[in-house]
Write a protein that holds these residues in place. Structure first.
Motif, short mmCIF file in Angstrom:
data_model
loop_
_atom_site.label_atom_id
_atom_site.label_comp_id
_atom_site.label_asym_id
_atom_site.label_seq_id
_atom_site.Cartn_x
_atom_site.Cartn_y
_atom_site.Cartn_z
N GLY A 171 59.36 51.28 -33.07
CA GLY A 171 58.40 51.47 -31.97
C GLY A 171 57.03 51.86 -32.48
O GLY A 171 56.30 52.62 -31.84
N SER A 172 56.65 51.34 -33.63
CA SER A 172 55.39 51.73 -34.27
C SER A 172 54.19 51.28 -33.43
O SER A 172 54.17 50.18 -32.89
CB SER A 172 55.36 51.08 -35.66
OG SER A 172 54.39 51.65 -36.44
N ASP A 173 53.18 52.15 -33.35
CA ASP A 173 51.97 51.85 -32.59
C ASP A 173 50.91 51.32 -33.57
O ASP A 173 50.50 52.04 -34.49
CB ASP A 173 51.49 53.16 -31.92
CG ASP A 173 50.16 52.99 -31.20
OD1 ASP A 173 49.45 52.00 -31.47
OD2 ASP A 173 49.84 53.86 -30.37
N PRO A 174 50.44 50.07 -33.39
CA PRO A 174 49.50 49.49 -34.36
C PRO A 174 48.21 50.28 -34.48
O PRO A 174 47.64 50.40 -35.58
CB PRO A 174 49.24 48.08 -33.82
CG PRO A 174 49.74 48.07 -32.42
CD PRO A 174 50.78 49.13 -32.31
N HIS A 175 47.73 50.84 -33.35
CA HIS A 175 46.45 51.58 -33.41
C HIS A 175 46.61 52.88 -34.18
O HIS A 175 45.77 53.25 -34.99
CB HIS A 175 45.94 51.86 -31.99
CG HIS A 175 45.73 50.60 -31.21
ND1 HIS A 175 44.73 49.70 -31.51
CD2 HIS A 175 46.43 50.06 -30.19
CE1 HIS A 175 44.81 48.67 -30.68
NE2 HIS A 175 45.84 48.86 -29.87
N LYS A 176 47.73 53.57 -33.94
CA LYS A 176 47.97 54.84 -34.63
C LYS A 176 48.13 54.58 -36.14
O LYS A 176 47.56 55.28 -36.97
CB LYS A 176 49.23 55.49 -34.05
CG LYS A 176 49.56 56.84 -34.63
CD LYS A 176 50.62 57.54 -33.76
CE LYS A 176 51.09 58.83 -34.36
NZ LYS A 176 52.02 58.69 -35.46
N LEU A 177 48.91 53.54 -36.47
CA LEU A 177 49.10 53.22 -37.89
C LEU A 177 47.76 52.86 -38.53
O LEU A 177 47.43 53.32 -39.62
CB LEU A 177 50.11 52.08 -38.03
CG LEU A 177 50.37 51.60 -39.46
CD1 LEU A 177 50.90 52.75 -40.34
CD2 LEU A 177 51.36 50.43 -39.48
N GLY A 178 46.97 52.03 -37.81
CA GLY A 178 45.65 51.66 -38.33
C GLY A 178 44.76 52.88 -38.53
O GLY A 178 44.11 53.01 -39.56
N ASP A 179 44.76 53.80 -37.57
CA ASP A 179 43.95 55.02 -37.69
C ASP A 179 44.39 55.84 -38.91
O ASP A 179 43.56 56.34 -39.67
CB ASP A 179 44.09 55.90 -36.44
CG ASP A 179 43.37 55.30 -35.23
OD1 ASP A 179 42.58 54.35 -35.42
OD2 ASP A 179 43.61 55.79 -34.11
N GLU A 180 45.69 55.99 -39.06
CA GLU A 180 46.20 56.79 -40.19
C GLU A 180 45.78 56.17 -41.52
O GLU A 180 45.36 56.88 -42.44
CB GLU A 180 47.73 56.87 -40.13
CG GLU A 180 48.26 57.76 -39.02
CD GLU A 180 49.77 57.72 -38.89
OE1 GLU A 180 50.28 58.26 -37.91
OE2 GLU A 180 50.44 57.13 -39.77
N LEU A 181 45.90 54.85 -41.62
CA LEU A 181 45.53 54.18 -42.87
C LEU A 181 44.04 54.32 -43.14
O LEU A 181 43.62 54.60 -44.27
CB LEU A 181 45.94 52.71 -42.83
CG LEU A 181 47.45 52.44 -42.76
CD1 LEU A 181 47.72 50.95 -42.56
CD2 LEU A 181 48.16 52.94 -44.02
N CYS A 182 43.23 54.16 -42.09
CA CYS A 182 41.77 54.26 -42.27
C CYS A 182 41.36 55.67 -42.70
O CYS A 182 40.45 55.85 -43.50
CB CYS A 182 41.04 53.84 -40.99
SG CYS A 182 41.18 52.07 -40.68
N GLN A 183 42.06 56.68 -42.17
CA GLN A 183 41.74 58.06 -42.56
C GLN A 183 41.97 58.27 -44.06
O GLN A 183 41.29 59.06 -44.71
CB GLN A 183 42.58 59.05 -41.78
CG GLN A 183 41.99 59.36 -40.42
CD GLN A 183 42.95 60.16 -39.55
OE1 GLN A 183 43.88 60.77 -40.04
NE2 GLN A 183 42.73 60.11 -38.25
#
Ligand SMILES: CC(C)(COP(=O)(O)OP(=O)(O)OC[C@H]1O[C@@H](n2cnc3c(N)ncnc32)[C@H](O)[C@@H]1OP(=O)(O)O)[C@@H](O)C(=O)NCCC(=O)NCCS
Length: 194
Positions: free
Chosen positions: A37-49
């Motif tokens: 159930g991964s959220d693409p926006h949350k994952l993207g935000d985490e990676l960008c941080q």
């Protein structure tokens, strides 16, 4: 330009944000992370941080390596029309082919690093890039820790083969750990002698 493009493995930086968000979205909807159930926006935000190192001398809790096409082999962006010779040509961002997110220490006491996620764009798997990223993570973790640990979902047979071929052993199982009905296999590799 002829032949295969040269792939570079390097720490992520802010110019990778676009490529990381594209890959995060592909992964979140892909066969592995969609089951979590991964959220693409949350994952993207985490990676960008993780593209911006912590201020001062603070040790990062997590780090991110990326695999990109070498900018020199990728070439400049194609202009809409031939520019006058004085117009600077902005290089296009190099395509991002994969990433590895890891902690250099802190797993099972002070002796273990942790590979949180390694992923290659689906269009680029099976070409050795994941192996190069994994080797780069091991080189980085070996400086701080003796061992490297990771979790792999019980259904991810391709990943089990991948880690086995690179010297990882399955040393335990965590049923229903992250999601119910998914067992996490604990993989371990000793990176250097005691
Ligand atoms: C696992 C992964 C990182 C390997 O990267 P890669 O660049 O494909 O790996 P390499 O080319 O260096 O090595 C190929 C090996 O990877 C494994 N592999 C796993 N998934 C694969 C896939 N979708 N396509 C091709 N190979 C895959 C196989 O063992 C393959 O070896 P084989 O041809 O003998 O079966 C990559 O396939 C991937 O991103 N998979 C999806 C995300 C994932 O499962 N990550 C691991 C989480 S624990």
């Amino acid at each position: 330009m002829t032949g295969r493009p040269r792939i570079v493995i390097r720490p992520a930086c802010p110019s990778d944000h676009g490529g990381l968000r594209v890959l995060a979205s592909e992964l979140a909807y892909g066969p592995l992370l969609s089951r979590y159930g991964s959220d693409p926006h949350k994952l993207g935000d985490e990676l960008c941080q993780l593209c911006t190192p912590p201020a001062g001398s603070a040790t990062p809790t997590e780090s991110l390596l990326v695999a990109v096409v070498d900018a020199q082999h990728h070439g400049p962006a194609a202009p809409a029309a031939a520019p006058p010779s004085s117009t600077p040509v902005t290089p296009a961002p190099a395509p991002l082919l994969g990433f590895a997110r890891y902690a250099q220490s802190g797993m099972f006491g002070s002796l273990g690093g942790y590979l949180k996620l390694i992923a290659i764009a689906a269009s680029h798997t099976g070409q050795g890039t994941g192996s190069r990223l994994l080797a780069a993570v091991e080189d980085a973790v070996r400086i701080h820790s003796r061992d490297l640990f990771l979790l792999a979902s019980h259904f991810n047979d391709g990943a089990h083969r991948f880690y086995g071929r690179h010297g990882y052993q399955e040393v335990g199982r965590l049923p229903d750990y992250v999601r119910t009905e998914i067992t996490e296999l604990i993989f371990w590799k000793r990176l250097r002698p005691k």
